[in-house]
Design a protein around this motif. Structure first.
Motif, mmCIF file in Angstrom:
data_model
loop_
_atom_site.group_PDB
_atom_site.id
_atom_site.type_symbol
_atom_site.label_atom_id
_atom_site.label_comp_id
_atom_site.label_asym_id
_atom_site.label_seq_id
_atom_site.Cartn_x
_atom_site.Cartn_y
_atom_site.Cartn_z
ATOM 1 N N ALA A 4 0.636 -1.192 0.025
ATOM 2 C CA ALA A 4 0.043 0.050 0.089
ATOM 3 C C ALA A 4 0.827 1.237 -0.020
ATOM 4 O O ALA A 4 1.951 1.357 0.495
ATOM 5 N N LYS A 5 0.251 2.094 -0.792
ATOM 6 C CA LYS A 5 1.206 3.347 -0.780
ATOM 7 C C LYS A 5 0.828 4.419 0.075
ATOM 8 O O LYS A 5 -0.561 4.866 0.272
ATOM 9 N N VAL A 6 1.616 5.170 0.946
ATOM 10 C CA VAL A 6 1.174 5.766 2.114
ATOM 11 C C VAL A 6 1.890 7.468 1.857
ATOM 12 O O VAL A 6 3.053 7.405 1.747
ATOM 13 N N GLY A 7 1.098 8.349 1.996
ATOM 14 C CA GLY A 7 1.617 9.806 2.203
ATOM 15 C C GLY A 7 1.467 10.097 3.760
ATOM 16 O O GLY A 7 0.630 9.865 4.247
ATOM 17 N N ASP A 83 -2.421 5.753 -1.705
ATOM 18 C CA ASP A 83 -3.611 5.146 -0.993
ATOM 19 C C ASP A 83 -4.152 5.541 0.149
ATOM 20 O O ASP A 83 -5.440 5.307 0.367
ATOM 21 N N TYR A 84 -3.242 5.874 0.869
ATOM 22 C CA TYR A 84 -3.571 6.286 2.365
ATOM 23 C C TYR A 84 -2.638 7.399 2.893
ATOM 24 O O TYR A 84 -1.589 7.670 2.260
ATOM 25 N N VAL A 85 -3.252 8.179 4.033
ATOM 26 C CA VAL A 85 -2.407 9.201 4.522
ATOM 27 C C VAL A 85 -2.477 9.112 5.881
ATOM 28 O O VAL A 85 -3.311 8.647 6.696
ATOM 29 N N GLY A 101 -12.325 13.632 1.380
ATOM 30 C CA GLY A 101 -11.792 12.733 0.275
ATOM 31 C C GLY A 101 -10.824 11.619 0.508
ATOM 32 O O GLY A 101 -10.567 10.835 -0.473
ATOM 33 N N TRP A 102 -10.411 11.580 1.848
ATOM 34 C CA TRP A 102 -9.683 10.547 2.264
ATOM 35 C C TRP A 102 -10.438 9.948 3.247
ATOM 36 O O TRP A 102 -9.781 9.253 4.173
ATOM 37 N N ALA A 185 -1.476 -3.085 9.988
ATOM 38 C CA ALA A 185 -2.589 -3.980 10.141
ATOM 39 C C ALA A 185 -4.004 -3.328 9.581
ATOM 40 O O ALA A 185 -4.669 -4.130 8.865
ATOM 41 N N PHE A 186 -3.843 -1.993 9.317
ATOM 42 C CA PHE A 186 -4.990 -1.339 8.883
ATOM 43 C C PHE A 186 -4.771 -1.319 7.101
ATOM 44 O O PHE A 186 -6.050 -1.786 6.540
ATOM 45 N N VAL A 187 -3.791 -1.321 6.592
ATOM 46 C CA VAL A 187 -3.979 -1.426 5.255
ATOM 47 C C VAL A 187 -3.924 -2.791 4.730
ATOM 48 O O VAL A 187 -3.965 -2.941 3.475
ATOM 49 N N THR A 188 -3.836 -3.903 5.576
ATOM 50 C CA THR A 188 -3.990 -5.328 5.077
ATOM 51 C C THR A 188 -5.345 -5.783 5.572
ATOM 52 O O THR A 188 -5.660 -6.774 5.558
ATOM 53 N N ARG A 189 -6.309 -4.974 6.258
ATOM 54 C CA ARG A 189 -7.386 -5.415 6.842
ATOM 55 C C ARG A 189 -8.340 -5.923 5.962
ATOM 56 O O ARG A 189 -9.446 -7.129 6.090
#
Length: 316
Positions: A4-7, A83-85, A101-102, A185-189
């Motif tokens: 997952a791509k995180v900013g 994908d996530y912030v 928006g997010w 854990a959140f990005v793989t939930r």
């Protein structure tokens, strides 16, 4: 593994950003940092991120309206493919437009055991209250300050003689550990069977007269004392798959769906041609589409009288 791509948004030194960045260096970490952005072009964390090879962006918010500045940051995040912030010491209230928006894709770490002590001066407030423990929380960002659902917490004991600074130093250690594992854990939930089952359960039980039972070792949903309209298969017969099973809507639909996308659709064993398996464990689920499939399956087993009442109600 596709990461997952995180900013990450910061305002200063970015110590929590650094903790996320270094955790992301592990081969098995499910996320990567694609951008570190700040509302201060001189924020020390930007230099650290740049030295580690991470794209950075810094611009002062001064002289700009909140929504205008947030639109600039939003454009940078999207251009980076985020994908996530993750907010990591970002000392700016966010505009409702940015938060929307997010929605459900932005996390924050807060130095208290939420819902206690929202806002600032959390350490001194915990000491003044005589609390035995302070700590930190990771939560989903919503429009209300420090009010989103809490995903993880770490309690930290308040020692005799603690000051706000000494307590903050220990809590910061806990923050660095908590944030990276909670984000992972959140990005793989959407690959976790329990999370997926709960998501299906929420949709299925929203259908009129629906009930949940267990049949053939699988959670299933049906009309009360009637036929089943959805099943959740979790490693059934050792196939390693988590999937939604729903009724097809046409005689040849099963074959056409499998031919169209065999990575998602499959023929569930022992269910025949009237059912289709839809894999949920690929982390790319269109929940609006899945909800439509569940509702269509429910309609196929619902009593005609109930369908008639539903159709009348929908006309109004």
């Amino acid at each position: 593994m596709q990461k997952a791509k995180v900013g990450v948004l910061i305002s200063g030194r970015g110590s929590n950003m650094a903790a996320l960045l270094y955790a992301a260096k592990a081969d098995d970490c499910p996320y990567e940092i694609v951008l570190v952005a700040a509302n201060d072009p001189d924020a020390p964390g930007l230099a650290l991120a740049a030295a580690e090879g991470i794209a950075t962006f810094g611009q002062s918010h001064k002289g700009m309206k909140r929504a205008e500045f947030d639109a600039v940051i939003d454009a940078q995040l999207r251009a980076a493919g985020a994908d996530y912030v993750a907010l990591a010491g970002y000392m700016r209230l966010l505009s409702p437009e940015f938060v929307a928006g997010w929605e459900n894709r932005m996390l924050n770490i807060h130095p208290s055991l939420l819902p206690r002590y929202k806002g600032l001066d959390t350490h001194q407030r915990a000491i003044d209250a005589g609390d035995a423990f302070a700590g930190c929380s990771v939560h989903i960002v919503t429009a209300e300050l420090d009010d989103g659902p809490v995903l993880g917490q770490t309690p930290v004991a308040i020692l005799p003689g603690d000051t706000a600074d000494s307590l903050a130093a220990r809590i910061l250690i806990a923050e660095h550990q908590l944030y990276s594992r909670t984000l992972a854990a959140f990005v793989t939930r959407e690959r976790q069977p329990d999370w997926l089952l709960n998501k299906v359960r929420e949709i299925a039980l929203a259908q009129p007269q629906a009930e949940e039972t267990l049949s053939h070792g699988m959670p299933c949903f049906g009309i009360a004392k009637g036929k089943k309209f959805a099943w959740v298969s979790r490693d059934h017969h050792g196939d390693g798959i988590t999937a939604l099973l729903v009724k097809t809507t046409a005689p040849d639909e099963q074959a056409s769906l499998i031919e169209m996308d065999p990575d998602i659709y499959y023929r569930p064993a022992y269910f025949g041609d009237e059912w289709i398996g839809i894999r949920l464990d690929r982390g790319e689920n269109d929940w609006d589409h899945l909800a439509t499939r569940i509702r269509a399956s429910w309609r196929q087993v619902a009593p005609k009288k109930l369908l008639g009442l539903m159709d009348i109600a929908e006309e109004f």
